[in-house]
Design an enzyme around this catalytic site. Structure first.
Site, PDB file in Angstrom:
ATOM      1  N   ARG A 168     -10.143   3.576  -1.515  1.00 55.52           N
ATOM      2  CA  ARG A 168      -9.695   2.728  -0.399  1.00 55.52           C
ATOM      3  C   ARG A 168      -9.997   3.460   0.903  1.00 55.52           C
ATOM      4  NH1 ARG A 168      -5.386   1.434  -4.330  1.00 55.52           N
ATOM      5  NH2 ARG A 168      -5.069  -0.809  -4.375  1.00 55.52           N
TER       6      ARG A 168
ATOM      7  N   ARG B 211     -14.915   1.369  -1.299  1.00 51.33           N
ATOM      8  CA  ARG B 211     -14.677   0.052  -0.705  1.00 51.33           C
ATOM      9  C   ARG B 211     -14.711   0.179   0.805  1.00 51.33           C
ATOM     10  NH1 ARG B 211      -9.087  -2.957  -1.774  1.00 51.33           N
ATOM     11  NH2 ARG B 211      -8.273  -1.402  -0.337  1.00 51.33           N
TER      12      ARG B 211
ATOM     13  N   ASN C 244      -3.832  -7.377  -7.132  1.00 51.17           N
ATOM     14  CA  ASN C 244      -2.719  -7.337  -6.165  1.00 51.17           C
ATOM     15  C   ASN C 244      -2.801  -8.513  -5.198  1.00 51.17           C
ATOM     16  OD1 ASN C 244      -2.186  -4.918  -7.366  1.00 51.17           O
ATOM     17  ND2 ASN C 244      -3.095  -3.682  -5.745  1.00 51.17           N
ATOM     18  N   ASP C 245      -4.004  -8.720  -4.681  1.00 51.73           N
ATOM     19  CA  ASP C 245      -4.176  -9.837  -3.757  1.00 51.73           C
ATOM     20  C   ASP C 245      -4.402 -11.146  -4.500  1.00 51.73           C
ATOM     21  OD1 ASP C 245      -3.828  -8.977  -1.091  1.00 51.73           O
ATOM     22  OD2 ASP C 245      -5.629  -7.764  -1.281  1.00 51.73           O
TER      23      ASP C 245
ATOM     24  N   HIS D 272       0.816  -1.217   0.000  1.00 57.43           N
ATOM     25  CA  HIS D 272       0.000   0.000   0.000  1.00 57.43           C
ATOM     26  C   HIS D 272       0.846   1.261   0.000  1.00 57.43           C
ATOM     27  CE1 HIS D 272      -3.032  -2.986   0.538  1.00 57.43           C
ATOM     28  NE2 HIS D 272      -3.808  -2.106  -0.082  1.00 57.43           N
TER      29      HIS D 272
HETATM   30  C1  PEP Z   1      -6.072  -5.580  -4.858  1.00 56.93           C
HETATM   31  O1  PEP Z   1      -5.890  -6.445  -4.000  1.00 56.93           O
HETATM   32  O2  PEP Z   1      -5.777  -5.727  -6.062  1.00 56.93           O
HETATM   33  C2  PEP Z   1      -6.647  -4.288  -4.486  1.00 56.93           C
HETATM   34  C3  PEP Z   1      -6.985  -3.409  -5.395  1.00 56.93           C
HETATM   35  O3  PEP Z   1      -6.777  -4.040  -3.159  1.00 56.93           O
HETATM   36  P1  PEP Z   1      -5.559  -3.607  -2.232  1.00 56.93           P
HETATM   37  O4  PEP Z   1      -4.360  -3.369  -3.109  1.00 56.93           O
HETATM   38  O5  PEP Z   1      -5.978  -2.395  -1.505  1.00 56.93           O
HETATM   39  O6  PEP Z   1      -5.385  -4.806  -1.351  1.00 56.93           O
HETATM   40 MG    MG Z   2      -6.760  -6.234  -2.023  1.00 58.48          MG
END
Ligand code: PEP
Ligand code: MG
Length: 573
Positions: free
Chosen positions: A290, A326, A448-449, A184
């Site tokens: 976020r 979110r 990302n996750d 982040h």
């Molecule tokens: C992700 O996981 O791709 C996402 C957009 O959420 P974050 O990066 O805040 O976990």
């Molecule tokens: Mg995420």
């Protein structure tokens, strides 16, 4: 020297070092009187620093002076200060250990009181102790108020909350010894358009004031370079600036492929003020707000009123355009001391996001109520992170319904048709996306996750970073499955992870049929320009072949070849 380019762009500035301090352990000293002298000097410096911080924070409308006023209160506690001195003199230990030990005792007492106010003071005690210890060791924290306007931050690693609070107008670039590409902290660096390099290795040979050149595109950086390197760097930087300028011709244009397939290019933001950056870059919507950043750098969760004003501001400022907010995605690398999420073995697999919210209705309902109240100011869509099963979706829907009924009974207005969606970022959710699609209005794929959970590679861990890849065929197959399931159920699907804005993957997303790309604001025009060159029909035909690849490397190679072919075909049109 080279690290990994994590936030694009080039910058030149003077090094500002965030020194690491060693672990403080119990140590005897040779001269207790000298240690007391060091302590007194450090206390004086610390108080002075806090006075300066209070003054500048008070002058800033978004300032947080109260935090530092609370910190200063400890300096007028004679008991606390006496105990530290006594410890040095009686036990003949170093000043830094005495501070750590005495503050540690206070922290234990405060924690045990079971009273929220006192427990919140534990965070203050920790901060104050670190400030005093840093001053004893002569390694103070950076005084952000006093640094030059063109600074390059040199640091081991930055937490998202510190990143959120650095002066964006002064920090031109960042180099970190460690760091994760989709952490982040990096997401914020991209949002603020601060060229950033991670995993640069030891930076101990850089000193405060050194001239540092940062290339966030390539990961290269130079310290006090010779004239030739300096000149070449400045030339490259000028080309980059010219390219950015040229992209401005896409402002106000619709986003579509060469053959007219319309997509939406939305933006990811972290706080209401970021809408200005979205507008500068002509973002068409907010694809991901976020909300957790609203919960950072404070001692208690934001109240319903605070949240209401933040959400209402974004909705008003976006003037009726889509705004996906979110709900709180806490945990993982976004720890909040006051939420008391204790240290976990595997925080990314643990007490995170919706898992935490469903067990803390007081926090979750406050946020949902604020969202519902704000919904009358624009086009709100609510999105839930970290969904792994259908029960979580149904539970949230039930809570929302209950809150709506309560509000109706009290005649509190909210928008009639608030769309409800979920993030697809856990493989389980991707696999049952056909079932989930029947429950919601939209999906947004959090790559990302999704990457970290699919490949089982911690997005923060430098040691396994080479395994983290958006090009892995397993990730791509899951994404395609999600897009197909969404479309089959008649809902739209967006993508809001960093891969959404990755130029070499954009053609594949277009071919798969992704409807919305939510990217960091500085990428909007780049992605729009790229899309107008792509033939969606051609890329749709290539998806199966790309997904048949055996490895990330093969996918990358194929994408390169196909892109060249598409370009040749275009040239012959
Ligand atoms: C992700 O996981 O791709 C996402 C957009 O959420 P974050 O990066 O805040 O976990
Ligand atoms: Mg995420």
């Amino acid at each position: 020297m080279t690290g990994v380019g994590a936030a694009k762009g080039m910058a030149i500035g003077k090094a500002v070092i965030q020194y690491e301090i060693p672990e403080i352990i119990a140590r005897k000293c040779l001269d207790p009187a000298m240690e007391v002298g060091k302590l007194e000097q450090a206390l004086q410096t610390s108080e002075q620093q806090l006075d300066n911080l209070i003054a500048t924070q008070k002058a800033d409308p978004r300032g947080e002076a109260d935090i530092f006023v609370a910190h200063k209160m400890f300096f007028s506690d004679p008991d606390l200060l006496e105990k530290i001195k006594e410890k040095i003199l009686v036990e003949q230990v170093t000043a830094e250990w005495a501070v750590k030990a005495v503050f540690g005792d206070y922290m234990e007492i405060f924690s045990a009181m079971g009273n929220t106010y006192m427990q919140e003071r534990v965070v203050d005690l920790k901060d104050v102790a670190e400030r005093i210890i840093r001053n004893i060791l002569g390694k103070p924290s950076i005084d952000y108020n006093g640094i030059a306007a063109e600074s390059i931050l040199i640091v081991k690693e930055l937490t998202p909350s510190i990143m959120a609070s650095i002066p964006k107008d002064k920090i031109q670039g960042i180099i970190m010894e460690e760091g994760g590409l989709t952490s982040h902290t990096i997401i914020l660096a991209n949002l603020f358009e601060i060229p950033t390099i991670i995993r640069a290795g030891s930076l101990s040979n850089i000193h405060n004031g050194d001239e540092v050149l940062v290339n966030g595109d390539t990961g290269e950086f130079f310290v006090n370079p010779e004239k030739k390197v300096n000149t070449e760097f400045r030339e490259k930087m000028a080309v980059l600036i010219a390219h950015k300028k040229a992209l401005r011709s896409f402002v106000g244009q619709a986003s579509h492929s060469k053959d007219g397939i319309k997509v939406e290019i939305a933006c990811n933001i972290g706080e209401p003020e970021d809408v200005a950056i979205v507008k500068q870059n002509d973002g068409e919507a907010i694809g991901l707000y976020r909300s957790e950043f609203l919960y950072m750098n404070r001692l208690a969760p934001p109240t319903e009123e605070e949240q209401f004003s933040a959400y209402a501001k974004v909705l008003k400022d976006m003037q009726g355009k889509k705004v996906i907010i979110r709900t709180l995605d806490v945990g993982g690398d976004k720890a909040l001391d006051y939420l008391k999420i204790t240290t976990e073995e595997n925080p990314f697999l643990g007490y995170r996001a919706i898992r935490y919210c469903l067990e803390h209705p007081e926090i979750f309902k406050t946020q949902l109520r604020a969202l519902l109240r704000a919904s009358i100011y624009g086009q709100l869509l609510i999105m839930i992170p970290m969904i792994s099963g259908v029960e979580e979706v149904r539970n949230v829907k039930a809570i929302l319904l209950e809150l709506k009924k309560e509000m109706q009974a009290k005649s509190i207005p909210f928008a009639a048709d608030i769309k409800f969606g979920i993030m697809i970022e856990v493989p389980a959710a991707a696999i049952i996306s056909d079932i989930l699609a029947k429950e919601v209005d939209f999906f947004s794929i959090g790559t990302n996750d999704l990457i970290q959970y699919t490949i089982a590679v911690d997005r923060m861990n430098s040691k396994v970073a080479r395994l983290y890849s958006a090009y892995h065929p397993a990730v791509l197959r899951l994404i395609y499955q999600v897009v197909q399931n969404a479309h089959q159920a008649g809902i739209w699907v967006g993508m809001c992870g960093a891969a959404a804005g990755e130029s070499s993957l954009v053609p594949l997303w277009l071919g798969m049929g992704v409807d919305e790309f939510s990217v960091t604001p500085s990428s909007v025009l780049e992605v729009r320009a790229l899309l107008t060159e792509l033939n969606s029909k051609y890329w749709r035909q290539q998806v199966a072949d790309i997904l048949a690849s055996a490895s990330s490397e093969e996918v990358m190679e194929k994408l390169k070849e196909l892109k060249a072919k598409d370009a040749r075909a275009r040239a012959n049109d």
